[in-house]
Every structure is written in C-alpha cells, then in structure tokens.
Design an enzyme around this catalytic site. Structure first.
Site, PDB file in Angstrom:
ATOM      1  N   ILE A   1     -12.859  -9.101   1.242  1.00 19.96           N
ATOM      2  CA  ILE A   1     -11.813 -10.184   0.445  1.00 19.96           C
ATOM      3  C   ILE A   1     -11.696 -11.582   1.675  1.00 19.96           C
ATOM      4  O   ILE A   1     -11.206 -12.948   1.483  1.00 19.96           O
ATOM      5  CB  ILE A   1     -10.326  -9.305   1.035  1.00 19.96           C
TER       6      ILE A   1
ATOM      7  N   TYR B   1      -0.487  -1.899  11.532  1.00 23.69           N
ATOM      8  CA  TYR B   1      -0.865  -1.223  10.134  1.00 23.69           C
ATOM      9  C   TYR B   1       0.301  -1.946   9.298  1.00 23.69           C
ATOM     10  O   TYR B   1       0.473  -2.744   9.119  1.00 23.69           O
ATOM     11  CB  TYR B   1      -1.147  -0.086   9.536  1.00 23.69           C
TER      12      TYR B   1
ATOM     13  N   ARG C   1       1.873  12.455  16.267  1.00 21.29           N
ATOM     14  CA  ARG C   1       1.350  11.701  16.143  1.00 21.29           C
ATOM     15  C   ARG C   1       2.071  10.098  16.852  1.00 21.29           C
ATOM     16  O   ARG C   1       2.830   9.515  16.032  1.00 21.29           O
ATOM     17  CB  ARG C   1       0.219  11.520  15.403  1.00 21.29           C
TER      18      ARG C   1
ATOM     19  N   GLY D   1       3.045   6.299  16.163  1.00 16.79           N
ATOM     20  CA  GLY D   1       2.505   5.559  14.753  1.00 16.79           C
ATOM     21  C   GLY D   1       3.432   6.338  13.657  1.00 16.79           C
ATOM     22  O   GLY D   1       3.754   5.631  12.990  1.00 16.79           O
TER      23      GLY D   1
ATOM     24  N   SER E   1       4.098  -1.480   2.039  1.00 18.38           N
ATOM     25  CA  SER E   1       4.106  -0.175   2.354  1.00 18.38           C
ATOM     26  C   SER E   1       5.549   0.311   3.184  1.00 18.38           C
ATOM     27  O   SER E   1       5.937  -0.657   4.120  1.00 18.38           O
ATOM     28  CB  SER E   1       3.313   0.347   3.362  1.00 18.38           C
TER      29      SER E   1
ATOM     30  N   PHE F   1      -8.430   4.415  -3.626  1.00 18.88           N
ATOM     31  CA  PHE F   1      -7.887   5.618  -4.781  1.00 18.88           C
ATOM     32  C   PHE F   1      -6.487   5.012  -5.287  1.00 18.88           C
ATOM     33  O   PHE F   1      -6.322   5.670  -6.932  1.00 18.88           O
ATOM     34  CB  PHE F   1      -6.789   6.436  -3.396  1.00 18.88           C
TER      35      PHE F   1
HETATM   36  N1  LIG Z   1      -1.741   5.884  -0.232  1.00 15.51           N
HETATM   37  C1  LIG Z   1      -0.791   4.927   0.077  1.00 15.51           C
HETATM   38  O1  LIG Z   1       0.057   6.341   0.972  1.00 15.51           O
HETATM   39  C2  LIG Z   1       0.195   3.997   0.344  1.00 15.51           C
HETATM   40  C3  LIG Z   1       1.231   3.649   0.720  1.00 15.51           C
HETATM   41  C4  LIG Z   1       1.672   2.766   1.206  1.00 15.51           C
HETATM   42  C5  LIG Z   1       1.056   1.339   0.477  1.00 15.51           C
HETATM   43  N2  LIG Z   1      -0.258   1.733   0.230  1.00 15.51           N
HETATM   44  C6  LIG Z   1      -1.857   0.631   0.459  1.00 15.51           C
HETATM   45  O2  LIG Z   1      -1.657   0.325  -0.763  1.00 15.51           O
HETATM   46  C7  LIG Z   1      -3.270  -0.259  -1.496  1.00 15.51           C
HETATM   47  C8  LIG Z   1      -4.275   0.552  -1.457  1.00 15.51           C
HETATM   48  O3  LIG Z   1      -4.018   2.231  -0.347  1.00 15.51           O
HETATM   49  P1  LIG Z   1      -5.227   2.848  -1.515  1.00 15.51           P
HETATM   50  O4  LIG Z   1      -4.749   4.276  -0.579  1.00 15.51           O
HETATM   51  O5  LIG Z   1      -5.851   3.322  -2.724  1.00 15.51           O
HETATM   52  O6  LIG Z   1      -6.682   3.118  -0.059  1.00 15.51           O
HETATM   53  P2  LIG Z   1      -8.306   3.293  -0.330  1.00 15.51           P
HETATM   54  O7  LIG Z   1      -9.050   2.832   0.942  1.00 15.51           O
HETATM   55  O8  LIG Z   1      -8.806   4.068  -1.217  1.00 15.51           O
HETATM   56  O9  LIG Z   1      -8.306   1.989  -1.196  1.00 15.51           O
HETATM   57  C9  LIG Z   1      -8.554   0.598  -0.513  1.00 15.51           C
HETATM   58  C10 LIG Z   1     -10.078  -0.051  -0.720  1.00 15.51           C
HETATM   59  O10 LIG Z   1     -10.249  -1.410  -1.131  1.00 15.51           O
HETATM   60  C11 LIG Z   1     -11.340  -1.748  -0.700  1.00 15.51           C
HETATM   61  N3  LIG Z   1     -11.491  -2.084   0.915  1.00 15.51           N
HETATM   62  C12 LIG Z   1     -11.116  -2.210   1.843  1.00 15.51           C
HETATM   63  N4  LIG Z   1     -11.263  -3.036   3.194  1.00 15.51           N
HETATM   64  C13 LIG Z   1     -12.016  -4.733   1.702  1.00 15.51           C
HETATM   65  C14 LIG Z   1     -12.199  -5.779   2.622  1.00 15.51           C
HETATM   66  N5  LIG Z   1     -12.498  -6.061   3.726  1.00 15.51           N
HETATM   67  N6  LIG Z   1     -12.971  -6.246   1.497  1.00 15.51           N
HETATM   68  C15 LIG Z   1     -12.285  -5.787   0.046  1.00 15.51           C
HETATM   69  N7  LIG Z   1     -12.310  -4.640  -0.174  1.00 15.51           N
HETATM   70  C16 LIG Z   1     -12.167  -3.475   0.623  1.00 15.51           C
HETATM   71  C17 LIG Z   1     -11.831  -0.439   0.134  1.00 15.51           C
HETATM   72  O11 LIG Z   1     -13.741   0.217  -0.458  1.00 15.51           O
HETATM   73  C18 LIG Z   1     -10.851   0.683  -0.765  1.00 15.51           C
HETATM   74  O12 LIG Z   1     -11.927   0.550  -1.926  1.00 15.51           O
HETATM   75  C19 LIG Z   1      -3.467  -0.421   0.647  1.00 15.51           C
HETATM   76  O13 LIG Z   1      -3.417  -1.471   0.449  1.00 15.51           O
HETATM   77  C20 LIG Z   1      -2.845   0.083   0.994  1.00 15.51           C
HETATM   78  O14 LIG Z   1      -2.107  -0.278   2.249  1.00 15.51           O
HETATM   79  C21 LIG Z   1      -1.154   3.169   0.270  1.00 15.51           C
END
Ligand SMILES: NC(=O)c1ccc[n+]([C@@H]2O[C@H](COP(=O)([O-])OP(=O)(O)OC[C@H]3O[C@@H](n4cnc5c(N)ncnc54)[C@H](O)[C@@H]3O)[C@@H](O)[C@H]2O)c1
Length: 319
Positions: free
Chosen positions: A56, A145, A267, A269, A121, A14
C-alpha cells in the site's frame, strides 16, 4: 442494485477474506490490493476478484487505485501485531500511517469517489476504564499500533474538514473467527492449544476483559458503512465484556477438554478491560451483531469440523 467498484486493501487477510465472501454475493466489481505479508490468496484465484499484489506504500498501489477508480475503498491492510508495533515502531508507523495516507491521497484523486471505510481499533482507547467506551470517550493509546490508528483517524477527519473527503472509521472490538495466520488472537490461540492438548497461556490474572465480536458481523458492518451519511468514527462491537478466564472455560466446555492454563505476567501494551458501546453505529445503519460469544464459538467449531472433514477426505485417496 447499481453495480459499483469496491477496492479492498488487505483483502487476503482474516477480515478482508470475509468481506470478499460477502461482496461476492452482490453484483459489485471487486478489486484487492495485498502484499501477502500475512494474507492468503489461494482461494481468490478462481473468483471474479481482481488482485493486485503490491504494498500500500508503493507507487504501484497508487497507480492501481487511479486505474480502478473505485467508488468505495475498505482499507484493511495494516501491520496488526501489537508486540511488533512496540519492537519496530518505524515499520508500524510506515505501514499503518504512511501506507494509509498513500491510499487515502490516491482516493482523493478519483472522480466520483464515494467513501473511504477505515479499519480502526478499540486500541485507540487504551486503558480508559469508563466502560462502555463511546466514540467521544478519551483517546489514550497504550501501543504504537493504537497510536497509528488514532493518527489515521485524525488525518481522515482533517481531510474531511479541509475538502469534504467522505470517510467512516470503524473502531473494531476484538475480532475472532477462523484465523489462519501465525500471529493469532486469544481465542484462536486457546482453541489450537486445547485441540493439541497443550496448556494455553493466560497473561495476567485472566480477569481482564474484552469485547469479542465475530468476524462475520465485522464484515457485514464494513459493507454497511459505505451508506453512512455522516463521516466520523463508529464503534463496532457487541457491547458485552467477557473475561479471558471465561473464554478459556467456554472453549474448554465446547471442546469437552479439561486443561489447566499456564499463567504468565501481563504483557506490555495490553489494555486491562474493554467494552465498546455500539449504539452510534446501530443507529446509523440498523446493524446489530448476529452472534453472541457462545453462538460465535459454536459457529467456529462447525467451520473447523468441516475443514477437518474436508482435509481427511482429501488425504483419503486410494492409490
Ligand atoms: N482482527 C482484529 O481483532 C482487529 C481489531 C481491530 C482492528 N483490526 C484492523 O482490521 C484490519 C484487518 O485486520 P486482520 O485481522 O484481517 O489482519 P490480517 O493481518 O489478517 O490482514 C491484513 C492484510 O493486509 C495485508 N497487508 C499488510 N501489510 C500490507 C501492506 N503494507 N501492503 C499491502 N497489504 C498489506 C496482509 O497481507 C493481510 O492480507 C487491520 O487494519 C487491523 O488493524 C483488526
């Protein structure tokens, strides 16, 4: 502008997709690692992006990083679902902590490596009620998390202290936008349910608040973070809090649909209230959020309307 090599882990996700869209407007070289567990790669194919499909945690990822020798890594790949982090704590720690270590340690072997930008986060603050939360506020994660993000920040800080590893950990508030994955945030869930005329669920009283930030603002912040001189943690947020009940109302008004929510117990957490000061990041980069919650929701409506129009046109083929 000197051309640099950017590696985005989780680039198909995303937030990652938006970061790629922004980087495509620059002359920089773009590399992506993603295992496609939640990501979508279809749109990347015809772009000038080198995609390595791997985990990763794997040696493939490590070798790829050494091959690419990036100047900058924006590390987004993670297990991002809080309930999953509670039900599968091993898995969460494996991906989020050991996976991050694998990427970070590979970067340490790259000559001329310039900066590691880590997606942390607001979940690291947990139920800390002294709002707005500042970077020095007490850390008290309420979920595995949040704990995993906090531990990664500590590894980064330790490595900075040990041998000057340059990093920035950005603590994002609640990010919203046009999410495609199944596991969605509160705004996407409400949106989809309103559109399908199904009553959206509100957990708890709905008076709990969040600091909602539009994904385009986060993507811009992640790229600006490469130029921050001082390694450390930075909040990226709007510094505004909005209750879940208000979000429900705003989306209903915007879509001109009236529904009553289904109310369920809070919920495990979930934090009660959240609002992050963005002062430190603004001072370091000059960034400020371009979107308020209202203008972000309006932009989301515009994107979704374009998508619907496009889907209608594509299916409108005369045989
Ligand atoms: N969306 C939010 O509100 C939010 C808030 C705080 C922090 N974050 C952090 O931002 C980052 C991105 O979040 P997002 O919302 O885009 O999530 P997302 O799930 O849309 O994107 C994560 C991406 O990482 C890939 N992925 C997951 N595990 C993997 C692995 N083991 N090896 C390789 N690729 C892997 C997935 O296929 C996906 O494309 C994350 O680290 C998340 O913790 C997001």
């Amino acid at each position: 502008m000197r051309k640099k090599r950017f590696l985005i882990t989780g680039g198909c996700g995303f937030i990652g997709s938006q970061v790629l869209q922004n980087l495509l407007k620059t002359p920089h070289e773009i590399f992506v690692i993603d295992n496609l567990s939640t990501g979508d790669w279809s749109w990347i194919l015809e772009r000038r992006i080198d995609l390595k499909i791997c985990d990763i945690r794997s040696t493939n990822a490590l070798e790829y990083i050494l091959d690419v020798a990036p100047h900058y890594v924006i590390h987004l790949a993670a297990q991002t679902d809080i309930p999953t982090s509670i039900e599968q704590q091993h898995l969460d720690a494996d991906i989020n902590i050991l996976g991050t270590l694998n990427v970070m340690l590979a970067c340490k072997k790259v000559a001329n490596f310039e900066r590691f930008v880590f997606a942390s986060s607001a979940a690291v603050y947990g139920n800390n009620t002294k709002l707005p939360l500042k970077e020095e506020s007490q850390i008290q994660p309420q979920s595995p998390y949040g704990m995993s993000k906090s531990i990664c920040e500590q590894y980064l800080s330790l490595n900075k202290n040990m041998d000057g590893f340059p990093y920035c950990a950005l603590r994002f508030a609640n990010v919203y936008g046009n999410k495609r994955q199944d596991k969605k945030d509160v705004i996407s869930n409400f949106w989809d349910e309103f559109i399908q005329q199904r009553a959206p669920t509100i957990f708890g009283s709905g008076r709990q608040t969040r600091d909602f930030i539009f994904v385009d603002d986060i993507a811009e912040a992640l790229i600006l973070a490469i130029d921050i001189k001082d390694s450390g943690v930075y909040n990226v947020s709007t510094n505004e809090q909005t209750s879940i009940n208000e979000v429900f109302q705003r989306i209903g008004n915007l879509l001109q649909i009236e529904l009553d929510p289904v109310r369920k117990a809070p919920r495990l957490g979930d934090v009660y209230s959240s609002c992050l000061s963005n002062q430190k990041f603004r001072a370091a980069t000059g960034w400020k959020p371009a979107y308020t919650l209202q203008t972000g929701l309006e932009k989301l409506r515009e994107i979704k309307m374009k998508e619907t129009l496009h889907a209608t046109k594509s299916s409108d083929v005369v045989i």
